[in-house]
Design a protein around this motif. Sequence first.
Motif, PDB file in Angstrom:
ATOM      1  N   ILE A 167       0.934  -1.115   0.258  1.00 39.54           N
ATOM      2  CA  ILE A 167      -0.151   0.061  -0.039  1.00 39.54           C
ATOM      3  C   ILE A 167       0.823   1.365   0.027  1.00 39.54           C
ATOM      4  N   ARG A 186     -10.148  14.434  -3.750  1.00 43.67           N
ATOM      5  CA  ARG A 186     -10.979  15.408  -3.771  1.00 43.67           C
ATOM      6  C   ARG A 186     -11.235  15.660  -2.218  1.00 43.67           C
ATOM      7  N   GLU A 187     -10.996  14.501  -1.098  1.00 40.26           N
ATOM      8  CA  GLU A 187     -11.143  14.422   0.118  1.00 40.26           C
ATOM      9  C   GLU A 187      -9.545  14.302   0.828  1.00 40.26           C
ATOM     10  N   ASP A 189      -8.505  14.242   3.458  1.00 40.06           N
ATOM     11  CA  ASP A 189      -8.652  13.329   4.545  1.00 40.06           C
ATOM     12  C   ASP A 189      -8.433  11.779   4.060  1.00 40.06           C
ATOM     13  N   LEU A 190      -8.914  11.330   2.964  1.00 46.67           N
ATOM     14  CA  LEU A 190      -8.894  10.285   2.381  1.00 46.67           C
ATOM     15  C   LEU A 190      -7.360   9.439   2.528  1.00 46.67           C
ATOM     16  N   ARG A 194      -5.367   5.121   1.149  1.00 46.24           N
ATOM     17  CA  ARG A 194      -6.646   4.354   1.201  1.00 46.24           C
ATOM     18  C   ARG A 194      -7.226   4.446  -0.433  1.00 46.24           C
ATOM     19  N   ALA A 197      -5.856   1.397  -1.455  1.00 50.92           N
ATOM     20  CA  ALA A 197      -6.232   0.114  -0.988  1.00 50.92           C
ATOM     21  C   ALA A 197      -7.774  -0.033  -1.774  1.00 50.92           C
ATOM     22  N   VAL A 198      -8.746   1.011  -2.172  1.00 53.19           N
ATOM     23  CA  VAL A 198      -9.529   0.547  -2.812  1.00 53.19           C
ATOM     24  C   VAL A 198      -9.416   0.242  -4.326  1.00 53.19           C
ATOM     25  N   VAL A 242     -13.117   4.459  -9.564  1.00 52.01           N
ATOM     26  CA  VAL A 242     -12.836   4.589  -8.356  1.00 52.01           C
ATOM     27  C   VAL A 242     -12.046   5.994  -8.300  1.00 52.01           C
ATOM     28  N   ASN A 244     -11.804   8.473 -10.566  1.00 50.89           N
ATOM     29  CA  ASN A 244     -12.761   9.522 -10.937  1.00 50.89           C
ATOM     30  C   ASN A 244     -13.740   9.912  -9.356  1.00 50.89           C
ATOM     31  N   GLN A 245     -13.883   8.971  -8.658  1.00 51.01           N
ATOM     32  CA  GLN A 245     -14.733   9.433  -7.491  1.00 51.01           C
ATOM     33  C   GLN A 245     -13.572   9.947  -6.624  1.00 51.01           C
ATOM     34  N   MET A 246     -12.422   9.512  -6.611  1.00 50.25           N
ATOM     35  CA  MET A 246     -11.323   9.998  -5.475  1.00 50.25           C
ATOM     36  C   MET A 246     -10.452  11.084  -5.857  1.00 50.25           C
TER      37      MET A 246
END
Lengths: 274, 274
Positions: A167, A186-187, A189-190, A194, A197-198, A242, A244-246
């Motif tokens: 990781i 985007r976040e 804090d992510l 992580r 990991a996703v 994933v 694009n989300q992050m």
Amino acid sequence: METGEATSESMERLRRRLLDAAQRIVERAGGVSVTLDITLDMVMKEAGVSRTSLYRAWPRKEEFEVDLLCDLAGPSWQGTAAFDEETILLARNVVAERLELLQTSGGREQLLREIVRRAANQNFSALVASAQWRTYVALTATILSMPDEDRRTRVRDSLQQAEAVFIQHMAVFYEGMSAILGYRLREPDLGFERLAAVGAAVVEGLGLRQLISAATVDAPLILEGPNGPEEWSLAAYGFFGVINQMIEPDPGYDVTTALTDYLKSLAQQEVSSE
Amino acid sequence: METGEATSESMERLRRRLLDAAQRIVERAGGVSVTLDITLDMVMKEAGVSRTSLYRAWPRKEEFEVDLLCDLAGPSWQGTAAFDEETILLARNVVAERLELLQTSGGREQLLREIVRRAANQNFSALVASAQWRTYVALTATILSMPDEDRRTRVRDSLQQAEAVFIQHMAVFYEGMSAILGYRLREPDLGFERLAAVGAAVVEGLGLRQLISAATVDAPLILEGPNGPEEWSLAAYGFFGVINQMIEPDPGYDVTTALTDYLKSLAQQEVSSE
């Protein structure tokens, strides 16, 4: 216990009753276990080592077995399994070959898409071909039901160490790629750990499915790309979701600064790996 | 073979040489195998069945073992593992409680988000608590290295059947939810089966990681939602990325038609399950 159940129950009902009982036992044990189909004689022969030397290395077979399980679980071979050097190289080469795309936000979006499409596909192919990865998964899925507590703790420590190294390695890669391509989390804090990991979860989850339902997972998708139809693997398409989300475009992007930082980090990695 | 290697090599080098040899053997075998730590005596006792009856059911222990492996792999228990009834129920209840949101595209987007946030989290929690799911994963990861060919074929058939039932079940669910929420596949060729496969991959891939790195995977994310901060599990957040990649608002949505179809399909399912 009573005798003669088979006369009052059909054979099928008897079998079902026994199988249900067996399932309860397996469930109470927390699942199945993993075995090594390997004898010390096989290892001696393969290594070209005498029995005396072997017994000096491990006086008891159990000690050899737990060291081997830790080795199979551990970071020593993770370099060639889930973490695929070819994937990293491919992504870096796509950047190197299309530097002009870094100049515009549309170009950077296109570059991100192309890297995901090709690198995730490479990563997926490397994974499903890897007996080491399958072993890692099997050990993970059975760790809770490993009977001996000391052995369980040691193997779990090795799995954790391997996962942490993997990781960490991937997070550094994603962070560097995001920076050169003009993206950011985007976040915040992510964290890139992580995200890693996703991203690995999609690829590995599909890798498991591929082992039993290859036809569904391997059928390519044809998607309309910026320059016409493109072939996408299901793993790359899911991974792209994933990503694009992050991540999102970084409004403060400056191509010269980004390229300078990228070149410096590559140089640093070259020095560290020597 | 030579003798006295241990005098010329350090103990560590000798062990490394032997472990490398053992790894080559494991790799040639295609990985590790799975064993059942279960005796026929244990099964007899648990089921309350006599030895005579047990031998009538399976004259040979090997036959019992392969039937049990197929049972553990097969669709008989998939109803309680990867496919979680609670998840489906939760998603349907969120729709039922927030019907007014179906009236606007913004409301439908909010509803989709809320369903994903809560249902994916429920699905993930059910999965990681399930010994059956771990067994399914262990069997999948080791199927290629199962030594006996006949056994391997039978267990693989059971795994495939379970996977097909699961994917079919989930595809019907996703298709129905998309219709009531006013969404459709971005790529009609993808099919809801492959959406189901990728969605399950994220959740299961993270489930595997959770077994060894619970702290990373379980730490919740706080995201800004339409009505203030929301707590998201990493699994739900990743799954949401896959969903957003694969579905889009359906411009032809009509709330009355959608609701009528949804109620009919629920009624049909109620009848079929009786």
